[in-house]
Design a protein around this motif. Structure first.
Motif, mmCIF file in Angstrom:
data_model
loop_
_atom_site.group_PDB
_atom_site.id
_atom_site.type_symbol
_atom_site.label_atom_id
_atom_site.label_comp_id
_atom_site.label_asym_id
_atom_site.label_seq_id
_atom_site.Cartn_x
_atom_site.Cartn_y
_atom_site.Cartn_z
ATOM 1 N N ILE A 58 72.704 115.162 49.365
ATOM 2 C CA ILE A 58 73.003 113.885 48.418
ATOM 3 C C ILE A 58 74.417 113.203 48.808
ATOM 4 N N ALA A 59 75.318 113.994 49.145
ATOM 5 C CA ALA A 59 76.777 113.391 49.676
ATOM 6 C C ALA A 59 76.445 112.918 51.001
ATOM 7 N N LEU A 60 75.902 113.426 51.884
ATOM 8 C CA LEU A 60 75.455 113.011 53.097
ATOM 9 C C LEU A 60 74.769 111.632 53.170
ATOM 10 N N LEU A 61 73.693 111.419 52.251
ATOM 11 C CA LEU A 61 73.047 110.212 52.163
ATOM 12 C C LEU A 61 73.916 109.049 51.778
ATOM 13 N N LYS A 62 75.034 109.442 50.833
ATOM 14 C CA LYS A 62 75.956 108.273 50.498
ATOM 15 C C LYS A 62 77.197 108.057 51.580
ATOM 16 N N ASN A 63 77.320 109.096 52.288
ATOM 17 C CA ASN A 63 78.370 109.049 53.408
ATOM 18 C C ASN A 63 77.837 108.081 54.390
ATOM 19 N N THR A 64 76.296 108.174 54.604
ATOM 20 C CA THR A 64 75.975 107.113 55.695
ATOM 21 C C THR A 64 76.558 105.930 55.617
ATOM 22 N N THR A 65 77.032 105.385 54.436
ATOM 23 C CA THR A 65 77.406 103.951 54.214
ATOM 24 C C THR A 65 78.762 103.807 55.107
ATOM 25 N N ILE A 66 79.599 104.736 55.270
ATOM 26 C CA ILE A 66 80.858 104.541 55.998
ATOM 27 C C ILE A 66 80.500 104.279 57.346
ATOM 28 N N ALA A 67 79.318 104.602 57.850
ATOM 29 C CA ALA A 67 78.979 104.321 59.307
ATOM 30 C C ALA A 67 78.708 102.705 59.554
#
Lengths: 215, 294
Positions: free
Chosen positions: A151-160
Motif C-alpha cells: 500500500i505504501a508503494l502504491l502511494k509512493n508512486t506519486t513521487i515519480a
C-alpha cells in the motif's frame, strides 16, 4: 463533480500511470525482496553482507533521492538507454524491495528453528529448506505487514510524477493550469486511492483468514 | 564486487546532485539599473486591498524564484531580480511603497489563485498568463508583456526548426503546464516528458535525454542566455501568453490603479528601461503591449 467529469482524460491518464508503476514495482519488489531476504539468512557470508548493505543503503535513502538518481544521474552514465517509465519502475522496485526483504526476514524468524534443523537432518539443501519448508510458513505470518508495504508503494508512486512519469501525483498541476479548483480535484484523487487500496485490504483479510498462523 | 559497484554508484549520484545544485545557483542577481520612484499621498478610493496594504505598512507581492531574467532569487544573497520583479517594484512604488517596504512571497504556479483569493498576497507578478478560466477566480491588470510558446534545443540541433518538426522527438516541460498540454492536444509529438521545474528539463536536454524544452519564449531566452554555446531558441512563437498582474477578483478600484501605473510606465519609458535591463539582455527587442481594461 464537474472537476472530475471535465477532466476525465487527466484522471484516466494519471491513474493509468499510477497503476502501471504499481503493478510493475509490486511484482518486481516481491521477487527481489524475497531473493535478498534469502541472501540475508543464507550461510554464505558474502551474500549476507550484500543483503545487509542493500537494505541499509536503500532503506535509509529517501525515495525522492533514489528516483532523483535514476532520473538525472543514470542518463549521464551512458549505459543502456531506458525510458523514464522503466527508470522510475526500477527505482521504486529497488526501494520497496528493501522493505519487502525485512518483512520476509521477520516472517522467517517466526518459523521455529527446529523446522530448519529437522529438514537439514533429512538431507535438504539450503535452497530446498528455504523454498519448501521455511518460506511457505514464513509467508503465512507476513500477510498484513506485506500488504502495508505494498500500500505504501502504491502511494509512493506519486513521487515519480516529479520525475517524468505522469501519474496521479501530477493531476493537480494539470487541473490548476486548466483553472479548476485544485482542492476538489485532490479530493477525487484521495477517493480513488481509497478505492485502489480497498482490494488490497480485502486480499489481506481473506489471505490472513486462510493462512494466518494460530498460536 | 557488487557491493563496491553500488557504493561507486551512490558516490557518483551524490556528486552529481551537488554539482546540479551549484549549477542552479550560478546566474547571479543582475542589476537592471532601474530605481523605482516612490509616490506620495496615494489614495485608492474603495479598494479593500489598498486599505489592507496601508494598514500593514508593507506590500506583500507574489513572485517566482526559479526563472532567470523574469523572477529569480539569488541563492546566496536572497535578492530577487528579473523583469517581473522590477515590474512588481514599479507598481509598489506607484502605490507609495519603496523597495524596503516590500515582502516577497514565492508562490508556485498551482497555488496562485488560492493565495490571491485568501488575501495572503496583495498582487502576483510571475509569468501569470491571463485567461478566462483564471478570471473567474482572480482579476488581472495588464498585460504588461506578451510572451509566446517557443522551443529550446541544443545549439548543434538542425532538425528542429519549429513546432511542425517535433514529430518523433522527446519534448519536455513542467508537469501539467499549459505548454505541455498544448503539445499533447495538438498532437505535435507522442514523446512527452514532464518534470517538476524547467531547469530539470534543461538538464535533460543537455543530457540528450530529451530533444526540446517548450514553454514561453521569455523563460527559454533566460536559459539560452545563460549557456549560449549549448542552447538556442528556435522557431516562431506558436501561442500568445499575455502576462498580467494578478489581483483580488472583485477589487476593481485596485485593478484600475495598477492599470494606470502600467500605462504610465509605458508612456514615460519606464517599461523600456526595465525591459532593456532584464529580458532585453538576451538581445531580443521588446515593446510594451496595449493594456486590456475589462
Amino acid at each position: 463533480m464537474n472537476v472530475l467529469l471535465d477532466n476525465l482524460d487527466v484522471y484516466i491518464r494519471g491513474f493509468g500511470g499510477t497503476l502501471g508503476l504499481f503493478v510493475v514495482a509490486a511484482i518486481g519488489s516481491l521477487l527481489l525482496g524475497t531473493l535478498i531476504a534469502g541472501m540475508r539468512v543464507s550461510p554464505v557470508p558474502v551474500l549476507r553482507g550484500f543483503g545487509t548493505a542493500y537494505v541499509t543503503i536503500l532503506r535509509n535513502t529517501p525515495l525522492t533521492l533514489v528516483l532523483f538518481f535514476f532520473a538525472f544521474a543514470y542518463p549521464r552514465l551512458d549505459l543502456v538507454d531506458l525510458s523514464f517509465f522503466t527508470l522510475a519502475s526500477i527505482g521504486l522496485t529497488l526501494y520497496t524491495a528493501a522493505f519487502v526483504c525485512e518483512v520476509v526476514r521477520s516472517g522467517i524468524n517466526t518459523v521455529p528453528v527446529g523446522q530448519a534443523e529437522a529438514s537439514r537432518a533429512l538431507g535438504f539443501t539450503f535452497t530446498q529448506i528455504l523454498g519448501q519448508v521455511v518460506l511457505p510458513q514464513a509467508m503465512r505470518a507476513t500477510v498484513p505487514p506485506m500488504t502495508n508495504v505494498q500500500i505504501a508503494l502504491l502511494k509512493n508512486t506519486t513521487i515519480a510524477a516529479g520525475f517524468a512519469v505522469f501519474n496521479a501525483g501530477g493531476i493537480y498541476q494539470t487541473l490548476s493550469e486548466r483553472g479548476y479548483n485544485v482542492l476538489v480535484g485532490l479530493l477525487w484523487v484521495a477517493l480513488f486511492f481509497v478505492i485502489l487500496v480497498a482490494p488490497l485490504t480485502w486480499m489481506q483479510r481473506s489471505l490472513d483468514a486462510r493462512w494466518g498462523v494460530s498460536r | 564486487m557488487k557491493r563496491s559497484r553500488m557504493l561507486v554508484a551512490a558516490a557518483l549520484a551524490s556528486a552529481l546532485v551537488l554539482a546540479g545544485c551549484g549549477q542552479e545557483g550560478a546566474p547571479g542577481a543582475q542589476d537592471s539599473g532601474y530605481e523605482p520612484t516612490v509616490a506620495e499621498n496615494v489614495t485608492v478610493e474603495g479598494s479593500p486591498t489598498f486599505d489592507a496594504i496601508t494598514q500593514r505598512g508593507r506590500v506583500v507581492i507574489g513572485v517566482r524564484d526559479d526563472q532567470p531574467g523574469l523572477g529569480f532569487r539569488d541563492a546566496t544573497t536572497g535578492d530577487f531580480s528579473g523583469f517581473d520583479v522590477e515590474m512588481a517594484r514599479m507598481v509598489a512604488g506607484g502605490l507609495g511603497f519603496g523597495p524596503d517596504q516590500i515582502d516577497y512571497r514565492v508562490v508556485p504556479s498551482a497555488a496562485r489563485e488560492d493565495v490571491i483569493e485568501r488575501g495572503e498576497i496583495d498582487y502576483m507578478v510571475g509569468t501569470y498568463t491571463i485567461n478566462d478560466n483564471r478570471k473567474q477566480r482572480v482579476g488581472f491588470a495588464g498585460p504588461y508583456y506578451v510572451a509566446g510558446q517557443s522551443l529550446l534545443v541544443r545549439a548543434d540541433d538542425t532538425e528542429i526548426t519549429g513546432p511542425e518538426t517535433l514529430q518523433g522527438k522527446a519534448v519536455c516541460s513542467v508537469t501539467g503546464s499549459t505548454p505541455i498540454q498544448r503539445v499533447r492536444d495538438d498532437g505535435l509529438t507522442d514523446q512527452i516528458v514532464e518534470f517538476q521545474t524547467y531547469s530539470q528539463c534543461v538538464d535533460q536536454l543537455q543530457n540528450n535525454q530529451v530533444d526540446a524544452v517548450t514553454t514561453d519564449d521569455a523563460i527559454l531566452l533566460g536559459f539560452a542566455s545563460q549557456n549560449p554555446e549549448q542552447l538556442k531558441v528556435v522557431g516562431d512563437t506558436f501561442s500568445d501568453e499575455p502576462y498580467g498582474i494578478g489581483v483580488p477578483r472583485d477589487d476593481t478600484a485596485f485593478r484600475n490603479k495598477v492599470n494606470d501605473l502600467l500605462q504610465a510606465a509605458d508612456d514615460d519609458g519606464t517599461w523600456q528601461t526595465i525591459y532593456d535591463g532584464t529580458l532585453g539582455v538576451s538581445g531580443t527587442p521588446g515593446t510594451p503591449p496595449a493594456i486590456d481594461r475589462y
